[in-house]
Design a protein around this motif. Structure first.
Motif, PDB file in Angstrom:
ATOM      1  N   GLU A  50      -4.909  -0.233   6.385  1.00  0.00           N
ATOM      2  CA  GLU A  50      -5.013  -0.451   4.949  1.00  0.00           C
ATOM      3  C   GLU A  50      -5.176  -1.937   4.643  1.00  0.00           C
ATOM      4  N   THR A  51      -4.456  -2.771   5.382  1.00  0.00           N
ATOM      5  CA  THR A  51      -4.568  -4.212   5.186  1.00  0.00           C
ATOM      6  C   THR A  51      -5.955  -4.702   5.572  1.00  0.00           C
ATOM      7  N   SER A  53      -8.406  -3.663   2.917  1.00  0.00           N
ATOM      8  CA  SER A  53      -8.293  -4.503   1.718  1.00  0.00           C
ATOM      9  C   SER A  53      -8.975  -5.843   1.933  1.00  0.00           C
ATOM     10  N   SER A  75      -8.068   1.992   1.273  1.00  0.00           N
ATOM     11  CA  SER A  75      -6.789   1.302   1.211  1.00  0.00           C
ATOM     12  C   SER A  75      -5.949   1.798   0.039  1.00  0.00           C
ATOM     13  N   SER A 115      -2.366   3.530   0.483  1.00  0.00           N
ATOM     14  CA  SER A 115      -1.233   2.776  -0.053  1.00  0.00           C
ATOM     15  C   SER A 115      -0.541   3.473  -1.212  1.00  0.00           C
ATOM     16  N   HIS A 171       4.938  -2.918   2.844  1.00  0.00           N
ATOM     17  CA  HIS A 171       4.275  -1.937   1.984  1.00  0.00           C
ATOM     18  C   HIS A 171       3.964  -2.550   0.613  1.00  0.00           C
ATOM     19  N   ARG A 192       1.055  -4.901   1.060  1.00  0.00           N
ATOM     20  CA  ARG A 192      -0.186  -4.141   1.211  1.00  0.00           C
ATOM     21  C   ARG A 192      -0.671  -3.623  -0.140  1.00  0.00           C
ATOM     22  N   THR A 227      -4.165  -4.725  -1.944  1.00  0.00           N
ATOM     23  CA  THR A 227      -5.133  -3.718  -2.377  1.00  0.00           C
ATOM     24  C   THR A 227      -5.523  -3.925  -3.835  1.00  0.00           C
TER      25      THR A 227
END
Length: 113
Positions: free
Chosen positions: A3-4, A7, A61, A65, A83, A86, A90
């Motif tokens: 996800e990071t 982003s 992402s 997230s 979290h 992240r 996002t």
């Protein structure tokens, strides 16, 4: 972790898609000659590809997230901080992507072109 990366990929794609428009405007605002920035026009035909790539990356992402429930065995403080970071990354990537999408149209309205 994915996800990071997605982003960050969305942020890079938004900067690449807006490089033909935002960079010359910023240099004019700060009083720097923009004659040497004509090489950025090479990226203009690929603007919509960069935007599509950015929206796909930020969408992935965002899904991971915000929409998907995390599989967490423990509620560790480091995990919660990561979290939140992240999620913030996002949202920042999404804002950059929106600005890079709408910037040429807003600029045309401002200058009446």
């Amino acid at each position: 972790m994915r996800e990071t990366v997605s982003s960050l990929l969305g942020m890079v794609a938004s900067f690449l898609s807006a490089s033909c428009c935002i960079a010359p405007t910023l240099f004019v605002v700060f009083g720097v000659s923009t004659g040497s920035l004509s090489f950025l026009n090479v990226l203009e035909p690929y603007r919509f590809y960069f935007l599509a790539m950015g929206y796909i990356a930020v969408g992935y992402s965002f899904y991971k997230s915000f929409l998907k429930k995390p599989n967490v065995d423990c509620v560790c403080e480091d995990r919660v901080k990561f979290h939140k970071l992240r999620k913030g990354l996002t949202l920042m990537a999404f804002v950059f992507l929106l600005v890079s999408t709408l910037y040429p149209y807003i600029l045309a309205k401002i200058y009446g072109n």
